[in-house]
Structure formats: structure tokens, C-alpha cells
Design an enzyme around this catalytic site. Structure first.
Site, PDB file in Angstrom:
ATOM      1  N   GLY A 149       0.802  -1.217   0.000  1.00 39.89           N
ATOM      2  CA  GLY A 149       0.000   0.000   0.000  1.00 39.89           C
ATOM      3  C   GLY A 149       0.838   1.272   0.000  1.00 39.89           C
ATOM      4  N   VAL A 228      10.786   3.192   6.117  1.00 38.24           N
ATOM      5  CA  VAL A 228       9.539   3.585   6.777  1.00 38.24           C
ATOM      6  C   VAL A 228       8.782   2.346   7.254  1.00 38.24           C
ATOM      7  CG1 VAL A 228       9.181   5.815   5.648  1.00 38.24           C
ATOM      8  CG2 VAL A 228       8.393   3.715   4.514  1.00 38.24           C
ATOM      9  N   ARG A 230      10.161  -1.114   9.389  1.00 35.71           N
ATOM     10  CA  ARG A 230      10.566  -1.440  10.751  1.00 35.71           C
ATOM     11  C   ARG A 230      12.093  -1.405  10.789  1.00 35.71           C
ATOM     12  NH1 ARG A 230       6.131  -0.356  12.309  1.00 35.71           N
ATOM     13  NH2 ARG A 230       4.603  -1.756  13.258  1.00 35.71           N
ATOM     14  N   GLU A 259      14.830   1.034  18.740  1.00 36.65           N
ATOM     15  CA  GLU A 259      13.881   2.149  18.707  1.00 36.65           C
ATOM     16  C   GLU A 259      13.197   2.237  20.062  1.00 36.65           C
ATOM     17  OE1 GLU A 259      11.495   2.546  15.114  1.00 36.65           O
ATOM     18  OE2 GLU A 259       9.811   3.218  16.340  1.00 36.65           O
ATOM     19  N   HIS A 278       9.765   8.061  14.031  1.00 36.98           N
ATOM     20  CA  HIS A 278       8.562   7.262  13.771  1.00 36.98           C
ATOM     21  C   HIS A 278       7.311   8.144  13.731  1.00 36.98           C
ATOM     22  CE1 HIS A 278       7.303   2.773  13.991  1.00 36.98           C
ATOM     23  NE2 HIS A 278       6.448   3.445  13.248  1.00 36.98           N
ATOM     24  N   ASN A 281       3.594   8.472  10.181  1.00 38.62           N
ATOM     25  CA  ASN A 281       2.162   8.368  10.366  1.00 38.62           C
ATOM     26  C   ASN A 281       1.840   8.950  11.734  1.00 38.62           C
ATOM     27  OD1 ASN A 281      -0.485   7.554  10.220  1.00 38.62           O
ATOM     28  ND2 ASN A 281      -0.013   5.543  11.065  1.00 38.62           N
TER      29      ASN A 281
END
Lengths: 317, 317
Positions: A149, A228, A230, A259, A278, A281
Site C-alpha cells: 500500500g 519507513v 521497521r 527504537e 517514527h 504516520n
């Protein structure tokens, strides 16, 4: 008197009973109703829409629950918690956030290619030094590794800038708009071929350290890597080595391993590294995007359509 | 034997005699020949292609010179030196660099809107702090003030990200792809209407300090301003005030006033300011872009076509 131009939709089945948890989030409640569902307590539910992480998820679900909608695109923590069973359908939010992540990934790639990582930190007019490092996406070949996507949403963006996309997907079925699509078994071919790389594949046992010392060594000295997906898809130690030695152009990462990236980590200060925490989004965009996804899935559930982003427990995404 | 599918072009006139100065730059010499010209000394020239600034330009041109091609898009220094006479046609390089500048301007706008200016400088994981500041171009209205070659090249880029363009041009003739075009006399209307602003107008007496305290006060608290034209179009002191008071979202500037921006200037360190040192059109991309422009104009000159980027001495660009 019947209204003209307005036909009434008669649902095939009664309105599905949806439990929204753990809290009554207004935007999601509206989305459930918009999709044709009715909000009910868990004990009466046909389906569950869950707005938070696995920690607060019910230990047992009633047998009546045939479908669970999770709030994130990545579902490793749900799998690790052993919550995703095979007695019902589970769906993630994969795809819901694709547009926003695609925008961010394109920004990171452009920023890298045009030298913005270093320019943004400058406190004096270093024109002569920076000028020669400014590249362009025009005419570049950008490999999107895991072209789902997010990757598909990136294709019109990259194409507008005059870049070509080399898509890597599990199936290898040609991705519309990509100049070429190869299946994942041929991933090894792309590292020497493409100019830049966008990592957008799910984190699985197969994709851990997909970018490692070997693959980095095949890239061009001007290649930028954007991640973008993991952090674990890139071998951080090998990446830091390549950045220090300037064997690649640079790396722009919205996800890292570890992270959060600890203060003092070399990726914070290497001139050819760009970190965003992160936020491809961001939470401020989450609710609206998730609400649209929930409304669409509730409607599909109500009409017994095919649900979006069904989790494949075998593959782990 | 005639070749099939290859018709010979018979020029209307003899090959134009072009003087290339001050040096014999290989790429430009090739461009002159590609355009159908012949390289000659100045005394024999029909036209001059000049590859540097006004300082080394000949004090007198032979009467035979009917056209002069300058190497830059902005021509203030040529006008100030009093070199652009009305005895011949002068052309600038306006438009030649439009694609590259459009790419950079789009990067600056995206970087601003998504908070990258501050993120790029962070040395720790400030996710919670940055998350709420991440915007999107989707659904935004971007005003392009001076929507010429650069602005037109930006329209497909901004449109791909889901933004709408409000174009401001001198004529007000609708710009293809823009949601709306207004003529320059209506510029005052846009400051309160658009979400973000790209300044791409020529520097003239009319456009100096186009963005001043009054116009800044009309913008939204989330508005970003991008300047890829000339620093003087923005009142720097008023801009610094607006950035300090957070009355606008921020400013991403490839051109500044003064330029070069001196070390210690607040624009280097304000968290909502992003400076790139006039590298939207980097020197490494200049020669190729200028060569293509020169070849196109020599060909038009040879065939008595309409030259690209003819300078209007009345308007000053």
C-alpha cells in the site's frame, strides 16, 4: 412519495453488532455507525474494533466474535502476545496510513538526494561545499522493497518527479505504474541496479536484516536508503559503517533498531544520516485514517464483503 | 540511395554565427552546434552566448550582433550594469532551470509542513514533541506567487501530493493545472486564503518586500513560506519577527536578504526556519540545463522562430 434519484440500500443481513474497545473513541464510534454497525458490549458482539495495543486486550473473546479489527499496520506485538487466533478473522490497519507514510517517505528520499540532511543543520552559508552534493530524483531508479500500500501510494509521487520505480513484491505480479516488478526471490538483483531504495516490507523472519553489509556493499556511492517499515529490516551496525565510510549516499530513517534510538547514537550526528522519530504516520492523523479504514471494514462485514488487511497468521502480517 | 524514415531538414537561412564567451565551454559549444550554429569570433557574430556574469562582458558589441543569450534566470545584475540595450534581443535562462528549482521548492515545502526542519537537527528521540507538528500537503491550498516556469513545473508535483494550487500571475490567464489563477493586482487576496506560499516571482521594484509584516499577519499559524526567487521579495526583519512569535508555521528559504546570510543570523537557528544556500539550481546541474536551453534558442534563432525567455526591458525580467 418516493424520492427521485435516491435509492434505499437494503442490507443483506441485520446490522452487525460491534464492540469498540477499550474506550469509546468518538471518531471510531462514528466510523462504526457510518459503516452500518451498531455499538454493543463485548458479550453481545459479532466483531471487535480495538483502538489500542495488546496490553489491555481481553484475555478471552466470546465465541460470537467472528472478526477483530486491530489499530496498527504492523502487528508483531499482537503476534508475540499470542492473541491472534485462528478461530476468527483478524484484520490490521495495513493500508489505512499508506498515503501519509508515502508522503513522508518521498520527503525523506528527496531530502537525502538533495543534501537537506546536512543543509538543515548548517549555521553558516556553506554553498560551495553543499552545491556539488545536490542530486535529483529526475531520471533516478528507485527500488521499493515490499511494494504494498505505501509503495503503491509512492509511485505517482516518484513518477511526478521523473523517477522510475523498480517494485519488489512477494508475488512479482506487475505493480501498476512501476517500470518493473520483480518477485521477492530476486531481491538480491536490485542492490546494484537501483539508484535509491525505499524499505516498506513487513518485519518477518525473512526480512530481518534484509539490508546488511553485503547488500550495502553493492549499492552506489550516491545511493540513499529510506526506511519507513521497521528498524530491524536494516542491520544498523553495518549501516553506520557504510555511512562512516561514505560507501553509500546516506540513510533517511523513520524507524530504527533499536527504537527509540538512544541519545548519543552515531545516526543522530552522521552528516549523511537523517532520523525522524517514527512520525511518518503521526498520531494527529491516525484517528481519521483509522476511522476511514474501520468504516470501510464494518461496511464490508455488514454486507459480507471481503475485509481489508486480513492478517495471514502463517506469514505473520 | 535515400534513407527511409529520415528526412533532411533544409534550413531557411545560413547557419547563424555564434560567439561563445568568455571561455570555450565544451557543453555550451556542443549546444550551439546542436542547435545549428557555427562558433565564430565576436567581430563576426550574429549572436552571443555568454556563460558568465556581467563583469567580463564586452563593453561594446558589434552592430551585427542581433541576439544575446545570458546564462542566468535572474538578470538584475545585468540591468544594473546597464548592459541590456534595446538595439538587439536579449534572452535570459528563465525556464531552463525550472524543473530542478521546482523539485527543490517542493522539498522545502514538504520539509516545512512535516516538521523536518526541527527533526533534522534533533539528537534524541523527541517523538511526542514532534508528532503533533507533522502536517500534510493532502488537501492543502498552495499559492504560487509568480507562477511562471518554476511554478508550472511545481503544479504536477503538488497535485500528486493532493494539494491544490492557487496561481498568481501578471496576466491572470488561467494556468493549466491550477485550481484557480488570479492576476497580480489581486495578490492581496491570497494571504488569508491559502495554506502555504511559494514565492517564485522575479525581483522588481513592484515585488520587493512583497511579503512584509502586513501580509505575514494575514497568514495562518500553520502556514509555511518557501522562497526560491530572490531574498528581497521577503522583508527579512518582519519574517524573523513572525517566526519568533510563531504567528506562521515557518519559512524555508533557498534565497535570503542579505545573501549570503551571515553566520549568527537568527534564521540559521530558529526551529521553524530552514535555509538552503541558493542551491535549488546547483552548479552541477547548471551546465546541462543551460546547454539544452542554448541549443533550443540557437535552433529557434537559426529558423527565425520565437526565442525563449526574451527579456522585457520595460518590466525588468
Amino acid at each position: 412519495m418516493p424520492r427521485i434519484g435516491h435509492s434505499r440500500v437494503v442490507p443483506n443481513t441485520r446490522a452487525p453488532r460491534i464492540h469498540l474497545g477499550p474506550d469509546h473513541e468518538t471518531a471510531l464510534a462514528g466510523a462504526v455507525e457510518r459503516g452500518g454497525g451498531v455499538l454493543v458490549p463485548l458479550a453481545d458482539a459479532d466483531a471487535v474494533v480495538w483502538a489500542q495495543g495488546p496490553d489491555t486486550f481481553p484475555a478471552e473473546l466470546p465465541d460470537s466474535v467472528r472478526w477483530v479489527q486491530l489499530p496498527s499496520a504492523g502487528i508483531e506485538s499482537w503476534l508475540a502476545a499470542g492473541l491472534v487466533d485462528r478461530r476468527r478473522i483478524w484484520t490490521s490497519a495495513a493500508g489505512a496510513y499508506a498515503g501519509n507514510v508515502a508522503e513522508h517517505a518521498t520527503l525523506l528520499l528527496l531530502a537525502g538526494v538533495r543534501g537537506l540532511a546536512e543543509q538543515a543543520r548548517a549555521t553558516s552559508w556553506r554553498k560551495a561545499e553543499f552545491d556539488t552534493g545536490v542530486g535529483t530524483l529526475r531520471g533516478a531508479t528507485v527500488a521499493i522493497v515490499g511494494c504494498g500500500g505505501i509503495g503503491r501510494a509512492m509511485i505517482p509521487l516518484l513518477t511526478a518527479f521523473g523517477a522510475e520505480v523498480l517494485a519488489v513484491t512477494r508475488s512479482g505480479i506487475p505493480v501498476p505504474g512501476a517500470a518493473e516488478t520483480v518477485d521477492a526471490t530476486r531481491t538480491s538483483e536490485i542492490w546494484a541496479r537501483a539508484d535509491h531504495f525505499v524499505i516498506a516490507a513487513p518485519a518477518t523472519a525473512d526480512t530481518a536484516h534484509l539490508v546488511d553489509g553485503d547488500t550495502l556493499a553493492q549499492m552506489k556511492p550516491t545511493s540513499w536508503i529510506v526506511n519507513v517499515a521497521r528498524g530491524v529490516l536494516i542491520d544498523t551496525e553495518a549501516l553506520v559503517g557504510a555511512l562512516r565510510d561514505n560507501t553509500i549516499g546516506g540513510a533517511a530513517l523513520d524507524v530504527t533498531d533499536p527504537e527509540p534510538l538512544p541519545a548519543g547514537h552515531p545516526l543522530w550526528t552522521l552528516p549523511n544520516a537523517l532520523i525522524t522519530p517514527h512520525i511518518a504516520n503521526p498520531a494527529n492523523g491516525l484517528t481519521r485514517a483509522l476511522a476511514d479504514h474501520v468504516a470501510a471494514n464494518v461496511e464490508r462485514f455488514a454486507t459480507e464483503g471481503r475485509l481489508l488487511a486480513v492478517i495471514d497468521t502463517e506469514r505473520g502480517y
